[in-house]
Scaffold this active site. Sequence first.
Site, PDB file in Angstrom:
ATOM      1  N   GLU A 100       6.284  -1.237  -8.772  1.00  0.00           N
ATOM      2  CA  GLU A 100       7.555  -1.768  -9.308  1.00  0.00           C
ATOM      3  C   GLU A 100       7.302  -2.627 -10.540  1.00  0.00           C
ATOM      4  O   GLU A 100       8.022  -2.546 -11.537  1.00  0.00           O
ATOM      5  CB  GLU A 100       8.261  -2.614  -8.245  1.00  0.00           C
ATOM      6  CG  GLU A 100       8.721  -1.846  -7.031  1.00  0.00           C
ATOM      7  CD  GLU A 100       7.664  -1.721  -5.938  1.00  0.00           C
ATOM      8  OE1 GLU A 100       6.449  -1.743  -6.257  1.00  0.00           O
ATOM      9  OE2 GLU A 100       8.051  -1.580  -4.772  1.00  0.00           O
ATOM     10  N   CYS A 159       7.886  -5.365  -2.267  1.00  0.00           N
ATOM     11  CA  CYS A 159       7.297  -6.604  -1.731  1.00  0.00           C
ATOM     12  C   CYS A 159       7.973  -7.827  -2.362  1.00  0.00           C
ATOM     13  O   CYS A 159       8.713  -7.712  -3.349  1.00  0.00           O
ATOM     14  CB  CYS A 159       5.788  -6.623  -1.987  1.00  0.00           C
ATOM     15  SG  CYS A 159       5.338  -7.063  -3.675  1.00  0.00           S
ATOM     16  N   ASN A 191       1.387   2.147  -8.380  1.00  0.00           N
ATOM     17  CA  ASN A 191       0.447   1.054  -8.131  1.00  0.00           C
ATOM     18  C   ASN A 191      -0.925   1.381  -8.698  1.00  0.00           C
ATOM     19  O   ASN A 191      -1.392   2.528  -8.657  1.00  0.00           O
ATOM     20  CB  ASN A 191       0.392   0.651  -6.651  1.00  0.00           C
ATOM     21  CG  ASN A 191       0.196   1.777  -5.679  1.00  0.00           C
ATOM     22  OD1 ASN A 191       0.600   2.903  -5.929  1.00  0.00           O
ATOM     23  ND2 ASN A 191      -0.436   1.499  -4.559  1.00  0.00           N
ATOM     24  N   GLU A 230      -4.683  -0.044  -8.406  1.00  0.00           N
ATOM     25  CA  GLU A 230      -5.557  -0.947  -7.641  1.00  0.00           C
ATOM     26  C   GLU A 230      -6.843  -1.232  -8.403  1.00  0.00           C
ATOM     27  O   GLU A 230      -7.144  -0.609  -9.428  1.00  0.00           O
ATOM     28  CB  GLU A 230      -5.821  -0.333  -6.259  1.00  0.00           C
ATOM     29  CG  GLU A 230      -4.518  -0.219  -5.465  1.00  0.00           C
ATOM     30  CD  GLU A 230      -4.707   0.160  -4.008  1.00  0.00           C
ATOM     31  OE1 GLU A 230      -5.810   0.592  -3.616  1.00  0.00           O
ATOM     32  OE2 GLU A 230      -3.728   0.031  -3.258  1.00  0.00           O
ATOM     33  N   CYS A 282       1.432  -3.743  -8.266  1.00  0.00           N
ATOM     34  CA  CYS A 282       2.381  -2.857  -7.575  1.00  0.00           C
ATOM     35  C   CYS A 282       3.076  -1.923  -8.570  1.00  0.00           C
ATOM     36  O   CYS A 282       3.195  -2.230  -9.763  1.00  0.00           O
ATOM     37  CB  CYS A 282       3.459  -3.684  -6.886  1.00  0.00           C
ATOM     38  SG  CYS A 282       2.904  -4.642  -5.474  1.00  0.00           S
ATOM     39  N   CYS A 307       7.428  -8.386  -6.110  1.00  0.00           N
ATOM     40  CA  CYS A 307       8.185  -7.436  -6.941  1.00  0.00           C
ATOM     41  C   CYS A 307       9.667  -7.781  -6.932  1.00  0.00           C
ATOM     42  O   CYS A 307      10.355  -7.638  -7.947  1.00  0.00           O
ATOM     43  CB  CYS A 307       7.956  -6.006  -6.461  1.00  0.00           C
ATOM     44  SG  CYS A 307       6.293  -5.429  -6.879  1.00  0.00           S
TER      45      CYS A 307
HETATM   46  N1  THU Z   1       2.513  -1.885  -3.248  1.00  0.00           N
HETATM   47  C1  THU Z   1       3.389  -1.557  -4.228  1.00  0.00           C
HETATM   48  O1  THU Z   1       3.053  -0.851  -5.182  1.00  0.00           O
HETATM   49  N2  THU Z   1       4.647  -2.017  -4.132  1.00  0.00           N
HETATM   50  C2  THU Z   1       5.115  -2.800  -3.123  1.00  0.00           C
HETATM   51  O2  THU Z   1       6.235  -3.273  -3.189  1.00  0.00           O
HETATM   52  C3  THU Z   1       4.278  -3.018  -1.944  1.00  0.00           C
HETATM   53  C4  THU Z   1       2.845  -2.708  -2.109  1.00  0.00           C
HETATM   54  C5  THU Z   1       1.134  -1.425  -3.365  1.00  0.00           C
HETATM   55  C6  THU Z   1       0.128  -2.517  -3.628  1.00  0.00           C
HETATM   56  C7  THU Z   1      -1.143  -1.917  -3.082  1.00  0.00           C
HETATM   57  O3  THU Z   1      -1.710  -1.096  -4.091  1.00  0.00           O
HETATM   58  C8  THU Z   1      -0.674  -1.014  -1.955  1.00  0.00           C
HETATM   59  O4  THU Z   1       0.728  -0.804  -2.158  1.00  0.00           O
HETATM   60  C9  THU Z   1      -0.892  -1.600  -0.569  1.00  0.00           C
HETATM   61  O5  THU Z   1      -0.346  -2.870  -0.472  1.00  0.00           O
END
Ligand code: THU
Length: 160
Positions: free
Chosen positions: A75, A112, A62, A64, A73, A115
């Site tokens: 994925e 999520c 991920n 940010e 994310c 994704c």
């Molecule tokens: N996140 C992911 O990388 N993948 C997911 O399927 C769920 C959430 C990340 C997004 C954000 O940077 C952090 O987790 C908190 O939501």
Amino acid sequence: MKEVKIESKLSVFDDFNELPPDVAKLMENAIEARRNAYAPYSKFLVGAAILLDNGEVVTGNNQENASYPSGLCAERTAIYYAGAKFPNAKILKMALTAGSQIQTTKTPIPPCGACRQAIAEYEFKQDDPIEIYFMGETGKVVKSDSLANLLPLGFDKSFL
Ligand code: THU
């Protein structure tokens, strides 16, 4: 009116050590990717590793952003890179791992919804199922034989 029941089948491994060797290796790639995640805001680090049918492994984590919605994310970072670099390869397996820097994440963390939709696109495109394994930092690992198990009633190009 009739009721329709939708069932999903998942397998649960007691821990990382129970994984078949090829999946354990892929999960190690995901763990390494997780450690490189850029998640200074949520402190929730996610790593993804994708095994392609050409033998290549593509990883992502991920990313940010101070403007929160601009982040992405793990994925999708990984799967879009796989699609960009190896457009004709099929995705065989995906390994996912997530961990908070605030407390140890012991429960399996599923991808999520956004994704799942992105992975569904590639499963539909390649017309072959993608195996998905997901875990926290420690503890159980959940396996889904196909993304479709994680996203019943999915929206795909056949509706367009
Ligand atoms: N996140 C992911 O990388 N993948 C997911 O399927 C769920 C959430 C990340 C997004 C954000 O940077 C952090 O987790 C908190 O939501």
